[in-house]
Write a protein that holds these residues in place. Structure first.
Motif, PDB file in Angstrom:
ATOM      1  N   UNK A 180       0.837  -1.232   0.048  1.00 47.16           N
ATOM      2  CA  UNK A 180       0.031   0.049   0.007  1.00 47.16           C
ATOM      3  C   UNK A 180       0.899   1.150   0.023  1.00 47.16           C
ATOM      4  N   UNK A 181       0.853   2.087  -1.131  1.00 45.88           N
ATOM      5  CA  UNK A 181       1.479   3.230  -1.293  1.00 45.88           C
ATOM      6  C   UNK A 181       0.718   4.534  -1.064  1.00 45.88           C
ATOM      7  N   UNK A 182       1.082   5.138  -0.139  1.00 49.30           N
ATOM      8  CA  UNK A 182       0.573   6.568  -0.356  1.00 49.30           C
ATOM      9  C   UNK A 182      -1.074   6.475   0.126  1.00 49.30           C
ATOM     10  N   UNK A 183      -1.249   5.488   1.036  1.00 51.17           N
ATOM     11  CA  UNK A 183      -2.626   5.344   1.120  1.00 51.17           C
ATOM     12  C   UNK A 183      -3.180   6.424   1.675  1.00 51.17           C
ATOM     13  N   UNK A 184      -4.608   6.702   1.290  1.00 55.00           N
ATOM     14  CA  UNK A 184      -5.268   7.969   1.809  1.00 55.00           C
ATOM     15  C   UNK A 184      -4.530   9.094   1.483  1.00 55.00           C
ATOM     16  N   UNK A 185      -3.727   9.107   0.455  1.00 55.90           N
ATOM     17  CA  UNK A 185      -2.919  10.413  -0.016  1.00 55.90           C
ATOM     18  C   UNK A 185      -3.264  10.513  -1.529  1.00 55.90           C
ATOM     19  N   UNK A 186      -2.834  11.598  -1.991  1.00 54.61           N
ATOM     20  CA  UNK A 186      -2.767  11.732  -3.530  1.00 54.61           C
ATOM     21  C   UNK A 186      -1.932  10.542  -4.346  1.00 54.61           C
ATOM     22  N   UNK A 187      -2.303   9.940  -5.179  1.00 55.37           N
ATOM     23  CA  UNK A 187      -1.500   9.022  -5.875  1.00 55.37           C
ATOM     24  C   UNK A 187      -1.586   7.620  -5.196  1.00 55.37           C
ATOM     25  N   UNK A 188      -2.327   7.328  -4.182  1.00 54.39           N
ATOM     26  CA  UNK A 188      -2.532   6.204  -3.637  1.00 54.39           C
ATOM     27  C   UNK A 188      -2.278   4.879  -4.618  1.00 54.39           C
ATOM     28  N   UNK A 189      -1.773   4.004  -4.406  1.00 58.15           N
ATOM     29  CA  UNK A 189      -1.664   2.702  -5.067  1.00 58.15           C
ATOM     30  C   UNK A 189      -1.675   1.182  -4.233  1.00 58.15           C
ATOM     31  N   UNK A 190      -2.270   0.406  -4.923  1.00 59.55           N
ATOM     32  CA  UNK A 190      -2.393  -1.034  -4.000  1.00 59.55           C
ATOM     33  C   UNK A 190      -1.935  -1.984  -5.117  1.00 59.55           C
ATOM     34  N   UNK A 191      -1.136  -2.889  -4.576  1.00 59.16           N
ATOM     35  CA  UNK A 191      -0.632  -4.262  -5.190  1.00 59.16           C
ATOM     36  C   UNK A 191      -0.660  -5.252  -4.484  1.00 59.16           C
ATOM     37  N   UNK A 192      -1.290  -6.123  -5.093  1.00 56.99           N
ATOM     38  CA  UNK A 192      -1.560  -7.419  -4.462  1.00 56.99           C
ATOM     39  C   UNK A 192      -0.777  -8.686  -5.292  1.00 56.99           C
ATOM     40  N   UNK A 193       0.338  -9.326  -4.507  1.00 57.69           N
ATOM     41  CA  UNK A 193       1.115 -10.065  -4.897  1.00 57.69           C
ATOM     42  C   UNK A 193       1.458 -11.145  -4.125  1.00 57.69           C
ATOM     43  N   UNK A 194       2.586 -11.772  -4.237  1.00 62.21           N
ATOM     44  CA  UNK A 194       2.925 -13.019  -3.265  1.00 62.21           C
ATOM     45  C   UNK A 194       4.331 -12.787  -2.855  1.00 62.21           C
ATOM     46  N   UNK A 195       4.744 -13.743  -1.837  1.00 63.45           N
ATOM     47  CA  UNK A 195       5.989 -13.692  -1.273  1.00 63.45           C
ATOM     48  C   UNK A 195       7.237 -14.022  -2.252  1.00 63.45           C
ATOM     49  N   UNK A 196       6.638 -15.195  -3.039  1.00 63.73           N
ATOM     50  CA  UNK A 196       7.632 -15.815  -4.095  1.00 63.73           C
ATOM     51  C   UNK A 196       7.905 -14.560  -5.135  1.00 63.73           C
ATOM     52  N   UNK A 197       6.975 -13.441  -5.430  1.00 58.55           N
ATOM     53  CA  UNK A 197       6.994 -12.726  -6.646  1.00 58.55           C
ATOM     54  C   UNK A 197       7.473 -11.300  -6.143  1.00 58.55           C
ATOM     55  N   UNK A 198       7.106 -10.772  -4.917  1.00 57.70           N
ATOM     56  CA  UNK A 198       7.444  -9.466  -4.759  1.00 57.70           C
ATOM     57  C   UNK A 198       9.057  -8.930  -4.675  1.00 57.70           C
ATOM     58  N   UNK A 199       9.289  -8.127  -5.352  1.00 52.39           N
ATOM     59  CA  UNK A 199      10.625  -7.513  -5.518  1.00 52.39           C
ATOM     60  C   UNK A 199      10.823  -6.081  -4.675  1.00 52.39           C
ATOM     61  N   UNK A 200      11.992  -6.109  -4.000  1.00 45.07           N
ATOM     62  CA  UNK A 200      12.233  -4.471  -3.261  1.00 45.07           C
ATOM     63  C   UNK A 200      11.916  -3.519  -4.050  1.00 45.07           C
ATOM     64  N   UNK A 201      12.427  -3.455  -5.485  1.00 45.91           N
ATOM     65  CA  UNK A 201      12.094  -2.268  -6.394  1.00 45.91           C
ATOM     66  C   UNK A 201      10.698  -2.070  -6.407  1.00 45.91           C
ATOM     67  N   UNK A 202       9.738  -2.728  -6.076  1.00 43.41           N
ATOM     68  CA  UNK A 202       8.308  -2.390  -5.982  1.00 43.41           C
ATOM     69  C   UNK A 202       7.964  -1.304  -4.834  1.00 43.41           C
ATOM     70  N   UNK A 203       8.930  -1.305  -3.929  1.00 42.39           N
ATOM     71  CA  UNK A 203       8.521  -0.535  -2.828  1.00 42.39           C
ATOM     72  C   UNK A 203       9.431   0.574  -2.514  1.00 42.39           C
ATOM     73  N   UNK A 204       8.859   1.572  -1.788  1.00 47.88           N
ATOM     74  CA  UNK A 204       9.765   2.851  -1.335  1.00 47.88           C
ATOM     75  C   UNK A 204       9.322   3.143   0.085  1.00 47.88           C
ATOM     76  N   UNK A 205       9.997   4.038   0.599  1.00 49.87           N
ATOM     77  CA  UNK A 205       9.823   4.579   2.033  1.00 49.87           C
ATOM     78  C   UNK A 205       8.241   4.836   2.386  1.00 49.87           C
TER      79      UNK A 205
END
Length: 240
Positions: A180-205
């Motif tokens: 969940x990125x910027x939830x309840x803020x402008x530009x909010x995005x949600x991604x559902x993935x799996x532990x096997x598929x998730x990659x660090x580059x999909x994530x920021x602070x």
């Protein structure tokens, strides 16, 4: 923002906080004095707020999410705990709850926190990395749903990959993961993935990472969307 927090802000003579969060909490009235500061001066900010309050004014110390979760409430109490000035020690402190990132992210996607869960910060600015690794491993072994805060930064580019590897050593690759990125803020995005598929580059602070337990489930909806939830029970006799 919870209504009680908005009410507290409206009654404050002074608004103290990290500049970005102060801007998000506004706008404020002309008669209110705003004291923005840098992100890494929490204790200085707390002492400044206590000094303003000791002078007789009402002060609101702003955090994002919930002030009691990886935020400013603990910093204010840390200063108060070691303070010797009787004026500052006499300041009345009230913590107003907010909606933390794990709750906000969970609400957008369903109920991944429907059973036992824990919240962890991956930042090692204030605690050693070996403690983080140990807690991650134990939380995974205990089958908690795990919400990860401060997951990655320019100063810590490799730690999230290590954290995922630790979790993968315990959890199955199909374990649901919610970003969940910027939830309840402008530009909010949600991604559902799996532990096997998730990659660090999909994530920021600005991303909250929720890693499911062995019981967490995906619930496809007729409109093509997917909800994520963790049942409130374990089958009788089933362990973690």
């Amino acid at each position: 923002m919870a209504p009680a927090a908005r009410d507290a802000l409206s009654r404050a003579d002074h608004i103290v906080g990290y500049d970005t969060y102060v801007q998000m909490a506004g706008p404020f009235r002309e008669d209110q004095k705003v004291h923005p500061s840098d992100n890494r001066v929490e204790l200085d900010r707390s002492r400044h707020a206590l000094e303003l309050a000791a002078a007789g004014d009402t002060v609101a110390v702003v955090s994002s999410g919930d002030p009691g979760i990886f935020a400013m409430a603990a910093a204010v109490l840390e200063v108060l705990d070691t303070e010797t000035d009787p004026r500052l020690r006499a300041v009345r402190v009230v913590v107003i709850p907010g909606i933390t990132a794990a709750q906000a992210t969970a609400s957008r996607i369903g109920a991944p926190l429907g059973h036992d869960f824990c919240v962890m910060s991956l930042s090692d600015n204030l605690k050693p990395w070996d403690i983080i690794e140990r807690r991650l491993r134990l939380a995974a072994e205990a089958d908690f749903v795990i919400a990860l805060y401060n997951p990655i930064s320019k100063a810590r580019p490799h730690q999230l990959a290590t954290a995922f590897d630790i979790l993968r050593s315990v959890r199955t690759p199909d374990t649901p993961v919610v970003l969940g990125r910027d939830v309840d803020r402008e530009g909010e995005s949600l991604t559902v993935t799996t532990l096997g598929a998730v990659r660090p580059e999909q994530v920021d602070m600005r991303t909250c990472v929720i890693v499911g337990s062995s019981r967490t489930r995906l619930l496809p909806r007729d409109d093509g969307s997917i909800m994520v939830y963790t049942p409130r029970f374990y089958p009788c006799g089933e362990g973690a």
